[in-house]
Design a protein around this motif. Sequence first.
Motif, PDB file in Angstrom:
ATOM      1  N   ALA A  11       0.786  -1.259   0.036  1.00  0.00           N
ATOM      2  CA  ALA A  11       0.056  -0.134  -0.084  1.00  0.00           C
ATOM      3  C   ALA A  11       0.922   1.182   0.094  1.00  0.00           C
ATOM      4  CB  ALA A  11      -0.831  -0.039   1.150  1.00  0.00           C
ATOM      5  N   ALA A  12       1.964   1.405   0.762  1.00  0.00           N
ATOM      6  CA  ALA A  12       2.645   2.439   0.962  1.00  0.00           C
ATOM      7  C   ALA A  12       3.505   2.761  -0.325  1.00  0.00           C
ATOM      8  CB  ALA A  12       3.722   2.350   1.707  1.00  0.00           C
ATOM      9  N   VAL A  13       3.900   1.653  -1.382  1.00  0.00           N
ATOM     10  CA  VAL A  13       4.681   1.789  -2.524  1.00  0.00           C
ATOM     11  C   VAL A  13       3.577   2.157  -3.433  1.00  0.00           C
ATOM     12  CG1 VAL A  13       5.890   0.440  -4.348  1.00  0.00           C
ATOM     13  CG2 VAL A  13       6.461   0.145  -1.846  1.00  0.00           C
ATOM     14  N   LEU A  14       2.381   1.640  -3.441  1.00  0.00           N
ATOM     15  CA  LEU A  14       1.440   1.964  -4.605  1.00  0.00           C
ATOM     16  C   LEU A  14       0.977   3.415  -4.404  1.00  0.00           C
ATOM     17  CD1 LEU A  14      -0.108  -1.520  -5.440  1.00  0.00           C
ATOM     18  CD2 LEU A  14       1.728  -0.349  -6.351  1.00  0.00           C
ATOM     19  N   ALA A  15       0.850   3.802  -3.021  1.00  0.00           N
ATOM     20  CA  ALA A  15       0.334   4.983  -2.854  1.00  0.00           C
ATOM     21  C   ALA A  15       1.344   6.292  -3.382  1.00  0.00           C
ATOM     22  CB  ALA A  15       0.150   5.212  -1.487  1.00  0.00           C
ATOM     23  N   LEU A  45      -7.551  -7.501  -6.074  1.00  0.00           N
ATOM     24  CA  LEU A  45      -8.549  -6.649  -5.163  1.00  0.00           C
ATOM     25  C   LEU A  45     -10.072  -6.969  -5.632  1.00  0.00           C
ATOM     26  CD1 LEU A  45      -6.504  -3.589  -4.931  1.00  0.00           C
ATOM     27  CD2 LEU A  45      -6.559  -5.133  -3.438  1.00  0.00           C
ATOM     28  N   SER A  46     -10.845  -6.548  -4.574  1.00  0.00           N
ATOM     29  CA  SER A  46     -12.200  -6.531  -4.540  1.00  0.00           C
ATOM     30  C   SER A  46     -12.676  -5.212  -5.569  1.00  0.00           C
ATOM     31  CB  SER A  46     -13.046  -6.419  -3.366  1.00  0.00           C
ATOM     32  OG  SER A  46     -12.708  -5.281  -2.513  1.00  0.00           O
ATOM     33  N   PRO A  47     -13.983  -4.972  -6.087  1.00  0.00           N
ATOM     34  CA  PRO A  47     -14.134  -3.921  -6.597  1.00  0.00           C
ATOM     35  C   PRO A  47     -13.980  -2.605  -5.738  1.00  0.00           C
ATOM     36  CG  PRO A  47     -15.837  -5.498  -7.126  1.00  0.00           C
ATOM     37  CD  PRO A  47     -14.944  -6.112  -6.059  1.00  0.00           C
ATOM     38  N   THR A  48     -14.308  -2.476  -4.394  1.00  0.00           N
ATOM     39  CA  THR A  48     -13.943  -1.586  -3.702  1.00  0.00           C
ATOM     40  C   THR A  48     -12.599  -1.327  -3.498  1.00  0.00           C
ATOM     41  OG1 THR A  48     -16.053  -2.479  -2.146  1.00  0.00           O
ATOM     42  CG2 THR A  48     -14.424  -0.667  -1.432  1.00  0.00           C
ATOM     43  N   GLY A  49     -11.737  -2.449  -3.450  1.00  0.00           N
ATOM     44  CA  GLY A  49     -10.186  -2.301  -3.253  1.00  0.00           C
ATOM     45  C   GLY A  49      -9.703  -1.681  -4.611  1.00  0.00           C
ATOM     46  N   THR A  50     -10.181  -2.010  -5.752  1.00  0.00           N
ATOM     47  CA  THR A  50      -9.826  -1.666  -6.827  1.00  0.00           C
ATOM     48  C   THR A  50     -10.030  -0.101  -7.004  1.00  0.00           C
ATOM     49  OG1 THR A  50     -10.157  -3.449  -8.247  1.00  0.00           O
ATOM     50  CG2 THR A  50     -10.029  -1.579  -9.600  1.00  0.00           C
ATOM     51  N   GLU A  51     -11.239   0.330  -6.692  1.00  0.00           N
ATOM     52  CA  GLU A  51     -11.445   1.718  -6.316  1.00  0.00           C
ATOM     53  C   GLU A  51     -10.484   2.790  -5.630  1.00  0.00           C
ATOM     54  OE1 GLU A  51     -15.683   2.476  -5.308  1.00  0.00           O
ATOM     55  OE2 GLU A  51     -16.316   1.146  -6.860  1.00  0.00           O
ATOM     56  N   ALA A  52     -10.137   1.894  -4.356  1.00  0.00           N
ATOM     57  CA  ALA A  52      -9.286   2.518  -3.533  1.00  0.00           C
ATOM     58  C   ALA A  52      -7.745   2.750  -4.090  1.00  0.00           C
ATOM     59  CB  ALA A  52      -9.394   1.818  -2.108  1.00  0.00           C
ATOM     60  N   LEU A  53      -7.603   1.582  -4.956  1.00  0.00           N
ATOM     61  CA  LEU A  53      -6.115   1.601  -5.543  1.00  0.00           C
ATOM     62  C   LEU A  53      -6.208   2.904  -6.623  1.00  0.00           C
ATOM     63  CD1 LEU A  53      -3.437   0.273  -5.829  1.00  0.00           C
ATOM     64  CD2 LEU A  53      -4.382  -1.284  -7.405  1.00  0.00           C
ATOM     65  N   VAL A  66      -5.633   3.608   1.509  1.00  0.00           N
ATOM     66  CA  VAL A  66      -4.496   2.781   1.973  1.00  0.00           C
ATOM     67  C   VAL A  66      -4.788   1.527   2.846  1.00  0.00           C
ATOM     68  CG1 VAL A  66      -1.899   2.895   3.115  1.00  0.00           C
ATOM     69  CG2 VAL A  66      -2.714   4.837   1.616  1.00  0.00           C
ATOM     70  N   ALA A  67      -5.307   1.953   3.849  1.00  0.00           N
ATOM     71  CA  ALA A  67      -5.678   0.833   4.740  1.00  0.00           C
ATOM     72  C   ALA A  67      -6.473  -0.331   4.296  1.00  0.00           C
ATOM     73  CB  ALA A  67      -6.628   1.586   5.969  1.00  0.00           C
ATOM     74  N   THR A 102       8.775   1.722   4.999  1.00  0.00           N
ATOM     75  CA  THR A 102       7.163   1.906   5.395  1.00  0.00           C
ATOM     76  C   THR A 102       7.217   2.387   6.782  1.00  0.00           C
ATOM     77  OG1 THR A 102       6.450   0.027   4.080  1.00  0.00           O
ATOM     78  CG2 THR A 102       5.135   0.560   5.981  1.00  0.00           C
ATOM     79  N   ILE A 103       6.664   3.464   7.129  1.00  0.00           N
ATOM     80  CA  ILE A 103       6.405   4.139   8.200  1.00  0.00           C
ATOM     81  C   ILE A 103       5.025   4.243   8.495  1.00  0.00           C
ATOM     82  CG2 ILE A 103       6.737   6.220   9.405  1.00  0.00           C
ATOM     83  CD1 ILE A 103       9.240   7.033   7.792  1.00  0.00           C
ATOM     84  N   LEU A 104       4.627   3.669   9.676  1.00  0.00           N
ATOM     85  CA  LEU A 104       3.115   3.605  10.014  1.00  0.00           C
ATOM     86  C   LEU A 104       3.079   4.225  11.329  1.00  0.00           C
ATOM     87  CD1 LEU A 104       0.087   2.789   9.745  1.00  0.00           C
ATOM     88  CD2 LEU A 104       0.934   0.606  10.981  1.00  0.00           C
ATOM     89  N   ALA A 105       2.732   5.485  11.634  1.00  0.00           N
ATOM     90  CA  ALA A 105       2.636   6.225  12.663  1.00  0.00           C
ATOM     91  C   ALA A 105       1.262   6.640  13.033  1.00  0.00           C
ATOM     92  CB  ALA A 105       3.562   7.534  12.304  1.00  0.00           C
ATOM     93  N   GLN A 106       0.911   6.729  14.430  1.00  0.00           N
ATOM     94  CA  GLN A 106      -0.316   7.024  14.828  1.00  0.00           C
ATOM     95  C   GLN A 106      -0.016   8.117  16.174  1.00  0.00           C
ATOM     96  OE1 GLN A 106      -2.389   3.377  15.547  1.00  0.00           O
ATOM     97  NE2 GLN A 106      -3.111   3.547  13.374  1.00  0.00           N
ATOM     98  N   ALA A 107      -0.600   8.978  16.088  1.00  0.00           N
ATOM     99  CA  ALA A 107      -0.658  10.105  17.277  1.00  0.00           C
ATOM    100  C   ALA A 107      -2.030  10.115  18.046  1.00  0.00           C
ATOM    101  CB  ALA A 107      -0.070  11.490  17.033  1.00  0.00           C
ATOM    102  N   ARG A 108      -2.399  10.151  18.950  1.00  0.00           N
ATOM    103  CA  ARG A 108      -3.835  10.147  19.429  1.00  0.00           C
ATOM    104  C   ARG A 108      -3.769  11.096  20.705  1.00  0.00           C
ATOM    105  NH1 ARG A 108      -5.908   5.999  17.157  1.00  0.00           N
ATOM    106  NH2 ARG A 108      -5.003   3.801  17.135  1.00  0.00           N
TER     107      ARG A 108
END
Length: 127
Positions: A11-15, A45-53, A66-67, A102-108
């Motif tokens: 997901a990170a590479v394709l984004a 990918l599903s149709p929804t996944g393809t739309e996201a891509l 991405v998720a 790949t960096i996955l960061a979350q701040a809350r």
Amino acid sequence: MDPVSIGLTVAAVLAAKAGEGFAQQIGADSWGAVQRLYARIRERLSPTGTEALERLDAGDDDHSAVALVAGEVRDAAEKDAAFRAEVERLLSEASKSAPVVTILAQARDDAKQINFAGDNTGTINMG
């Protein structure tokens, strides 16, 4: 590589693929691997996944897309060992000219967060 890491990395590479100058930054061989990866992922990918891509490919900074792509790739990698091996091979090819990070960061809540990649110097004031 575990399926979760595969999903996140894909997901990170394709984004990033939609980013300006990405092909020039990674070189022709790696760019070819990214394009093959894109085509292979799109098939699974599903149709929804393809739309996201497609949103990611258009350059949308859409975290839900991405998720979604990461989750579908993870699920496919968990169920299909041949697909998993092929994706790992393509990611390896794509990272030969330039490393894939790949960096996955979350701040809350009221958290402050800084993420670094590469060479960074200087003072940081958070305050």
